[in-house]
Design a protein around this motif. Structure first.
Motif, mmCIF file in Angstrom:
data_model
loop_
_atom_site.group_PDB
_atom_site.id
_atom_site.type_symbol
_atom_site.label_atom_id
_atom_site.label_comp_id
_atom_site.label_asym_id
_atom_site.label_seq_id
_atom_site.Cartn_x
_atom_site.Cartn_y
_atom_site.Cartn_z
ATOM 1 N N ARG A 128 -3.737 -6.509 -33.623
ATOM 2 C CA ARG A 128 -3.066 -7.392 -32.663
ATOM 3 C C ARG A 128 -1.564 -7.152 -32.640
ATOM 4 O O ARG A 128 -0.876 -7.578 -31.722
ATOM 5 N N GLY A 129 -1.042 -6.460 -33.644
ATOM 6 C CA GLY A 129 0.393 -6.165 -33.669
ATOM 7 C C GLY A 129 0.795 -5.046 -32.732
ATOM 8 O O GLY A 129 1.984 -4.822 -32.537
ATOM 9 N N PHE A 130 -0.180 -4.317 -32.171
ATOM 10 C CA PHE A 130 0.132 -3.249 -31.212
ATOM 11 C C PHE A 130 0.070 -3.805 -29.798
ATOM 12 O O PHE A 130 -0.839 -4.566 -29.442
ATOM 13 N N ALA A 131 1.030 -3.377 -28.972
ATOM 14 C CA ALA A 131 1.076 -3.859 -27.585
ATOM 15 C C ALA A 131 -0.038 -3.226 -26.765
ATOM 16 O O ALA A 131 -0.445 -2.089 -27.000
ATOM 17 N N LYS A 132 -0.544 -3.972 -25.789
ATOM 18 C CA LYS A 132 -1.550 -3.444 -24.878
ATOM 19 C C LYS A 132 -0.870 -2.565 -23.813
ATOM 20 O O LYS A 132 0.187 -2.912 -23.300
ATOM 21 N N ASN A 133 -1.510 -1.477 -23.500
ATOM 22 C CA ASN A 133 -0.985 -0.546 -22.475
ATOM 23 C C ASN A 133 -1.521 -0.984 -21.125
ATOM 24 O O ASN A 133 -2.488 -0.438 -20.591
ATOM 25 N N ARG A 134 -0.878 -1.980 -20.545
ATOM 26 C CA ARG A 134 -1.357 -2.534 -19.277
ATOM 27 C C ARG A 134 -1.120 -1.596 -18.101
ATOM 28 O O ARG A 134 -1.845 -1.616 -17.114
ATOM 29 N N VAL A 135 -0.092 -0.766 -18.200
ATOM 30 C CA VAL A 135 0.141 0.220 -17.132
ATOM 31 C C VAL A 135 -1.017 1.204 -17.074
ATOM 32 O O VAL A 135 -1.524 1.536 -16.001
ATOM 33 N N LEU A 136 -1.460 1.672 -18.225
ATOM 34 C CA LEU A 136 -2.583 2.608 -18.263
ATOM 35 C C LEU A 136 -3.847 1.947 -17.731
ATOM 36 O O LEU A 136 -4.629 2.581 -16.999
ATOM 37 N N GLU A 137 -4.053 0.670 -18.050
ATOM 38 C CA GLU A 137 -5.219 -0.036 -17.515
ATOM 39 C C GLU A 137 -5.180 -0.081 -15.998
ATOM 40 O O GLU A 137 -6.191 0.144 -15.327
ATOM 41 N N GLY A 138 -3.993 -0.333 -15.431
ATOM 42 C CA GLY A 138 -3.869 -0.383 -13.979
ATOM 43 C C GLY A 138 -4.135 0.957 -13.326
ATOM 44 O O GLY A 138 -4.795 1.036 -12.284
ATOM 45 N N VAL A 139 -3.630 2.032 -13.930
ATOM 46 C CA VAL A 139 -3.857 3.367 -13.368
ATOM 47 C C VAL A 139 -5.336 3.717 -13.407
ATOM 48 O O VAL A 139 -5.890 4.268 -12.444
ATOM 49 N N ILE A 140 -6.008 3.403 -14.517
ATOM 50 C CA ILE A 140 -7.444 3.697 -14.633
ATOM 51 C C ILE A 140 -8.226 2.915 -13.596
ATOM 52 O O ILE A 140 -9.153 3.450 -12.956
ATOM 53 N N GLU A 141 -7.869 1.668 -13.397
ATOM 54 C CA GLU A 141 -8.584 0.858 -12.418
ATOM 55 C C GLU A 141 -8.451 1.449 -11.018
ATOM 56 O O GLU A 141 -9.426 1.569 -10.283
ATOM 57 N N ARG A 142 -7.226 1.853 -10.664
ATOM 58 C CA ARG A 142 -7.037 2.461 -9.329
ATOM 59 C C ARG A 142 -7.788 3.784 -9.219
ATOM 60 O O ARG A 142 -8.367 4.104 -8.179
ATOM 61 N N TYR A 143 -7.785 4.561 -10.287
ATOM 62 C CA TYR A 143 -8.466 5.858 -10.249
ATOM 63 C C TYR A 143 -9.975 5.673 -10.073
ATOM 64 O O TYR A 143 -10.601 6.360 -9.273
ATOM 65 N N GLN A 144 -10.552 4.732 -10.807
ATOM 66 C CA GLN A 144 -11.992 4.506 -10.691
ATOM 67 C C GLN A 144 -12.361 3.966 -9.324
ATOM 68 O O GLN A 144 -13.411 4.297 -8.776
ATOM 69 N N GLN A 145 -11.483 3.152 -8.752
ATOM 70 C CA GLN A 145 -11.757 2.655 -7.405
ATOM 71 C C GLN A 145 -11.703 3.786 -6.387
ATOM 72 O O GLN A 145 -12.498 3.838 -5.458
ATOM 73 N N SER A 146 -10.761 4.717 -6.580
ATOM 74 C CA SER A 146 -10.661 5.855 -5.653
ATOM 75 C C SER A 146 -11.872 6.765 -5.771
ATOM 76 O O SER A 146 -12.275 7.402 -4.806
ATOM 77 N N LYS A 147 -12.471 6.852 -6.981
ATOM 78 C CA LYS A 147 -13.660 7.684 -7.163
ATOM 79 C C LYS A 147 -14.916 6.982 -6.662
ATOM 80 O O LYS A 147 -15.969 7.619 -6.529
ATOM 81 N N ALA A 148 -14.791 5.701 -6.362
ATOM 82 C CA ALA A 148 -15.923 4.921 -5.849
ATOM 83 C C ALA A 148 -17.148 5.050 -6.748
ATOM 84 O O ALA A 148 -18.269 5.200 -6.303
#
Length: 782
Positions: A146-166
């Motif tokens: 829990r002491g490590f920060a979450k990479n929310r930018v990477l989560e957003g990029v992955i979400e957009r990429y998966q949506q583009s791949k349909a």
């Protein structure tokens, strides 16, 4: 976007990141993968205790790496710096990164002395994590992961990429091979397959009030939900408000008041966000220039391959011309010299192709990094962006530096620095004499051609032969020779490209290798001959004693221009040493084809062929016996016909089976070395018409001419007419000529060609008669 996919995959599990966390070394891991590779280490053996004993961080990291790989050859390793940790099997992730499974700590049992007194418990153990990419060991505090920060930018990029791949949404609770999700819980924000929903989210108790949505609707609601506000990892109730310049990380107000950042220089979060975005954009500009230079360099390397091929053929021809001036005793030496030239040829091609392969991989990695960085720049989360921006900027600069270290310089020249000095050798040859005469009786007899098994079809010919029945000398192999179809010299057959039973198949249409065929096969199919041409073929046998006399010469007639489409028995007309005239041909076949001499002006040449999967771009999709093609890419890809033409008049049509979003498919002809990853007509190896739903253009060597109104829709028919008698190329749409004569001075070996993307599907129709608009124009001209 596809090149970016490797940037979005966890180095441990090889799948897209799930709940990624950012390690202090700037690399990311899935939260579940981080739990899997955690190890326990006593306090006395932690990195901090080692530093207290006099070892620096760098010394500790060196020892860590040394111990990790000291047993790499055996496939086993231990965690660096932990002498007491048991050795565990070393595994590899799907990405090829070494990972070490956690060692299970021994249960803490009370220790008894021999006198019966209890011993003190073993020292406490801390949790340590080793980054699977840089192998840096990280000691966790009381908060653990829990002491490590979450990479929310990477989560957003992955979400957009998966949506583009349909892609189909997958269950988030399946441990192996996630199944397709059937529902999404709006309150839990989790996608479930049906078995996992029944097991983990039963419709009873408090869960009965949760709202379950279809996966597609759940994805939309998740995308529309407000992004979570970034909170401090040290003070979970505080939001990030400033940026610590010394620690290079976002901090909250309480960190500045009470924490370790109180004496550090800090700046406004928004200002640093804009500054780092600007720095990353500037770094990308330099890398983009390098990528552009790399693409141009790849084109240069591909052109070098063609130039090496041409220089090789030219050099071999010169070498053969010199060798032909010598006596028969020099023939064996000639073969050796040709072998040296071919080795030099293959060496040059290998060096250039290896450089092409290396440069292509590096360019793909560079493009993937660029696309990933561009997606990161689109993020509107300042703190999330700043968590990874420094690492990305360093990677961009490092990648740019790698392109500048002589990478874009050819490693091989195209010239062949060889020369044959025949004068001293001629003098030596005159002094040679036979050591032992070879007995003529040991040489095999000439082969006999089996006429009943010889035939032709379109521009292919099949020949069959056998040893004389009374021959007592065994042949070890055969050599088939064929002339050029224009009454020129015989040449030995080329390298085979497929084998089936006793049959051997060859291809003459593209590159002639002039290599001897050695083998016991007694049947050969020759593909890629010129249409409307007469070839002379002969066969000889050989063994260790020598080479036999030639068989009788066989005359082969390919599909002829003035003759009609007819049965295989007639198109396979073979004669020994003679060929009938057109009038004799029609008279001999009059009863079977019902064609009289007066009909000869109405007859046209036909050729039946399909698209060629072997030479097409890998993105092309074939169906309908290779007569229908489409593409799985949004970029234009090229596919060629399986038959090439160099003589006669040829016409074929393509029907538009599917036409979405107004793309620009191109139709025409090309040489075999045409570029397959751009629109047809972009280089000097193709002549094409590209057309949309309103108008068309002609294009060759990226030059656009003759814009003509009138386009295509679903169901339209595009015709291509290649006339070597007039050396012209003409196009039509729906049986009406499209514009003027598109190209003139057409010559050489040309293949039907099409370029398209995933929005178009076409079907090829061959064996078509000459269209009315061209027949009427030809009659007026005559």
């Amino acid at each position: 976007m596809e090149e970016m996919e490797e940037e979005l995959k966890c180095p441990v599990c090889g799948s897209f990141y799930r709940e990624p966390i950012i390690l202090p070394c700037s690399h990311s891991l899935c939260l579940s993968c981080a739990r899997n590779i955690l190890v326990q280490t006593p306090d006395s053996e932690s990195p901090q205790s080692r530093r207290a004993s006099g070892l620096s961080d760098y010394d500790y990291l060196d020892l860590d790496k040394m111990s990790l790989y000291s047993e790499a050859d055996s496939g086993y390793g231990s965690y660096g710096g932990f002498a007491s940790a048991p050795t565990t099997p070393c595994q590899k992730s799907p990405n090829g990164v070494r990972v070490f499974p956690p060692s299970m700590p021994a249960p803490h049992l009370p220790h008894h002395h021999s006198s019966g007194a209890l011993l003190p418990p073993p020292p406490a153990r801390n949790q340590c994590l080793t980054c699977p990419q840089c192998h840096r060991s990280l000691l966790l505090d009381d908060r653990g992961l829990r002491g490590f920060a979450k990479n929310r930018v990477l989560e957003g990029v992955i979400e957009r990429y998966q949506q583009s791949k349909a892609a189909a949404l997958r269950c988030q609770l399946c441990e192996k091979n996630p199944k397709e999700a059937t529902v999404m819980c709006e309150q839990c924000d989790v996608f479930y397959c049906e078995p996992c929903r029944l097991r983990c989210h039963p419709p009873r108790g408090p869960l009965a009030k949760h709202r379950l949505l279809p996966p597609a609707q759940g994805r939309v609601s998740r995308r529309l939900s407000p992004r979570k506000i970034s909170t401090c990892t040290d003070h979970e109730l505080e939001n990030h408000s400033m940026y610590c310049v010394q620690c290079k990380m976002p901090v909250c107000y309480q960190c500045l008041e009470e924490g370790k950042h109180s004496s550090h220089e800090v700046k406004a979060l928004g200002a640093m966000w804009k500054l780092h975005k600007s720095q990353l954009s500037q770094a990308l500009n330099g890398l983009s220039d390098r990528a552009k230079e790399a693409k141009e360099f790849l084109v240069q390397l591909r052109n070098m391959v063609q130039q090496i091929q041409e220089n090789s053929v030219e050099f071999e021809a010169c070498l053969v011309a010199q060798c032909d001036a010598l006596i028969d005793a020099l023939n064996r030496r000639k073969v050796q010299l040709l072998s040296r030239v071919n080795k030099e040829h293959e060496h040059k091609l290998k060096v250039v192709r290896d450089q092409i392969s290396h440069c292509t991989v590096k360019l793909r990695q560079t493009t993937g990094l660029m696309e990933y960085c561009l997606e990161v720049i689109k993020e509107n989360d300042p703190s999330g962006f700043l968590q990874i921006s420094d690492a990305l900027i360093r990677r961009v600069h490092l990648t740019e530096d790698q392109w500048g270290k002589g990478t874009l310089t050819p490693r091989m020249t195209t010239d062949f620095d060889l020369n044959l000095d025949s004068a001293p050798l001629l003098q030596s040859i005159h002094q040679l004499d036979f050591v032992q005469m070879k007995a003529p009786s040991l040489v095999p007899a000439p082969p006999i051609l089996q006429m009943e098994e010889c035939c032709t079809h379109n521009n292919s010919a099949t020949l069959s032969w056998k040893q004389p029945p009374m021959s007592m000398v065994q042949a070890e192999g055969y050599i088939l020779e064929l002339d050029d179809g224009n009454g020129g010299q015989f040449r030995q057959e080329v390298i085979p490209n497929r084998t089936s039973g006793r049959a051997f198949s060859w291809s003459l249409g593209v590159v002639l290798h002039h290599e001897v065929f050695v083998g016991k096969e007694t049947m050969c199919t020759v593909d890629g001959l010129h249409f409307n041409s007469t070839y002379n073929a002969r066969v000889k046998a050989f063994n260790k004693a020598g080479v036999s006399m030639y068989s009788k010469t066989l005359v082969l007639q390919t599909s002829e221009g003035p003759y009609p489409r007819m049965s295989a028995s007639l198109t396979s007309r073979l004669q020994i040493n003679t060929m009938p005239s057109p009038l004799e041909f029609l008279q001999n076949s009059e009863q079977e084809t019902c064609v009289s001499p007066v009909d000869i002006k109405k007859l046209v040449a036909v050729a039946w062929f399909a698209f060629d999967p072997g030479s097409a771009h890998s993105d092309i999709i074939f169906s309908n016996d290779n007569l229908t093609v489409t593409c799985n890419s949004y970029d234009d890809r090229v596919v060629l016909g399986k038959t090439g033409f160099s003589k006669g008049v040829h016409y074929w049509e393509l029907t538009i089976d599917r036409y979405d979003n107004h793309p620009d498919p191109a139709f025409g002809v090309a040489r075999v070395e045409v570029m397959k990853d751009v629109m047809l007509g972009k280089d000097d190896k193709a002549w094409a018409m590209y057309v949309d739903n309103n108008r068309s253009w002609f294009m060759h060597n990226n030059s656009h001419t003759n814009r003509t109104e009138g386009g295509i829709t679903k169901g339209a028919t595009v015709g291509v007419l290649l006339d070597f008698t007039r050396r012209t190329l003409t196009f039509s749409i729906n049986e009406e000529q499209q514009g003027p004569v598109a190209f003139e001075n057409m010559e050489g070996l040309l293949f039907p060609a099409v370029s398209l993307n995933r929005n178009v599907q076409v079907t090829l129709h061959t064996g078509m008669p000459i269209p009315r608009f061209y027949s009427s124009r030809a009659s007026i001209a005559s």
